[in-house]
Enzyme design. Structure first.
Site, short mmCIF file in Angstrom:
data_model
loop_
_atom_site.label_atom_id
_atom_site.label_comp_id
_atom_site.label_asym_id
_atom_site.label_seq_id
_atom_site.Cartn_x
_atom_site.Cartn_y
_atom_site.Cartn_z
N THR A 38 0.83 -1.21 0.00
CA THR A 38 0.00 0.00 0.00
C THR A 38 0.87 1.26 0.00
OG1 THR A 38 -0.14 -0.05 2.43
CG2 THR A 38 -1.95 -1.07 1.21
N TYR A 147 -7.09 -6.37 10.97
CA TYR A 147 -6.24 -5.25 11.39
C TYR A 147 -6.19 -5.16 12.92
CZ TYR A 147 -4.44 -0.43 11.54
OH TYR A 147 -3.69 0.70 11.77
N LYS A 151 -2.96 -5.94 15.33
CA LYS A 151 -2.34 -4.87 16.12
C LYS A 151 -2.36 -5.22 17.62
CE LYS A 151 -1.19 -1.67 13.03
NZ LYS A 151 0.21 -1.23 12.88
#
Ligand code: UDP
Length: 316
Positions: A38, A147, A151
């Site tokens: 990305t 995500y 995390k």
């Protein structure tokens, strides 16, 4: 301060590239690592003549050893909800294997380590504003879980490498951040609204637009992160701007700054979209003597030329 050799993963991303600039400005040398999933090399193009910067195209989910470093900033991950929905397994891998691989480098070379964590660790929070001691409310199998849980796993890993191996670790919980180099097409609210407003298209408000976020301008965020890296704090620290906006208020700030006459259209709210988010920054204030200086309006004004360029590039 003694110049250091610093490794920045995710260096071609929005935050990684701004962090790289800040570290170079302090006199350090930086090796940027990114697999460009990305990230965008355009974010680093201005460093082509900089002898203290080098770049390695690598996916940190696979072990690597670029040699000794004094400090590692781990910023590699898809980060917008649209990007990590597309790259689910990759996001889980970079936030698990990638974190362990870079922690092992820090252990081997006795490097300091700062991990880019996130307000997403709090999920859709029942505690408002969010304090670091709140454990969060995350759906472990929802669309954001690739995500959020990566995390959260990373926070556990970073804490373990500190607790068991004595690595000098730090963790920042980053709240919504914007500014130049935010990808024009990554689906985030500020980039969507700015581009839509500048193109005279309707601003797409999801749900009723009453959900809130608290937006931090990128230079304020990077300042807080650099201070945290120089501190001796090992537990997570919120860095973000505590001024809270509904998405409708955010749309109206964008319309004001762009001078656009765009209308607002309502679209469905994505699943598990947090209803509110605002950092309690007492810890950062006390520990780092840090607080953000730039309001949303000023930050949008500073970002305007960048988004105008994005629109120019799209229409040519
Ligand atoms: N959002 C919106 N319109 C858009 C993009 C996002 O109303 O075109 C909303 C989204 O539903 C969320 C907030 O803006 O409530 C922030 O979304 P973003 O993707 O920027 O980041 P998040 O904080 O959800 O990770």
């Amino acid at each position: 301060m003694t110049p250091k050799n610093i490794l920045v993963t995710g260096a071609a991303g929005f935050l990684g590239s701004h962090l790289t600039d800040a570290l170079l400005a302090k006199g350090h040398s930086v090796l940027g690592v990114d697999n460009l999933a990305t990230g965008n090399m355009a974010n680093l193009a201005h460093l082509s003549g900089e002898s203290r910067f080098s770049f390695l195209n690598h996916d940190i989910s696979t072990p690597f050893d670029p040699g000794p470093a004094d400090f590692i900033f781990n910023f590699a991950s898809p980060a917008s909800p649209v990007d990590y929905a597309k790259l689910g397994p990759e996001t889980l891998l970079v936030g698990s294997a990638g974190t362990i691989n870079t922690l092992n480098l820090a252990r081997k070379y006795k490097a300091g380590y700062l991990h880019a964590s996130t307000s997403e660790c709090y999920g859709d929070p029942e505690v408002h504003p969010q304090v670091e001691t709140y454990w969060g409310r995350v759906n472990p199998i929802g669309p954001r879980s690739v995500y959020d849980e990566a995390k959260r796993f990373s926070e556990a890993a970073v804490t373990a490498w500190h607790r068991y191996y004595g690595v000098d670790t730090h963790m920042v919980r980053i709240f919504n951040t914007y500014g130049p180099r935010l990808q024009a097409n990554d689906g985030r609210v500020i980039s969507n609204f700015m581009i839509q407003a500048l193109m005279g298209k309707p601003l797409t408000v999801y749900g009723d637009g009453l959900q809130t976020r608290s937006f931090c301008y990128v230079s304020d965020l990077i300042d807080g992160i650099v201070r945290l890296s120089e501190s001796s704090e090992h537990t997570p620290v919120n860095i973000g701007n505590p001024t809270e906006f509904t998405m409708l208020e955010c749309a109206s700030e964008v319309l004001h700054v762009t001078g656009s006459k765009s209308e607002i259209v309502y679209e469905p709210l994505p699943q598990d979209d947090p209803t509110r988010r605002r950092p309690d920054i007492t810890k950062a204030r006390n520990l780092l003597k840090w607080e953000p200086k730039i309001s949303l309006r000023e930050g949008l004004e500073k970002s305007l030329a960048y988004f105008q360029d994005c629109v120019g590039a799209q229409s040519t």
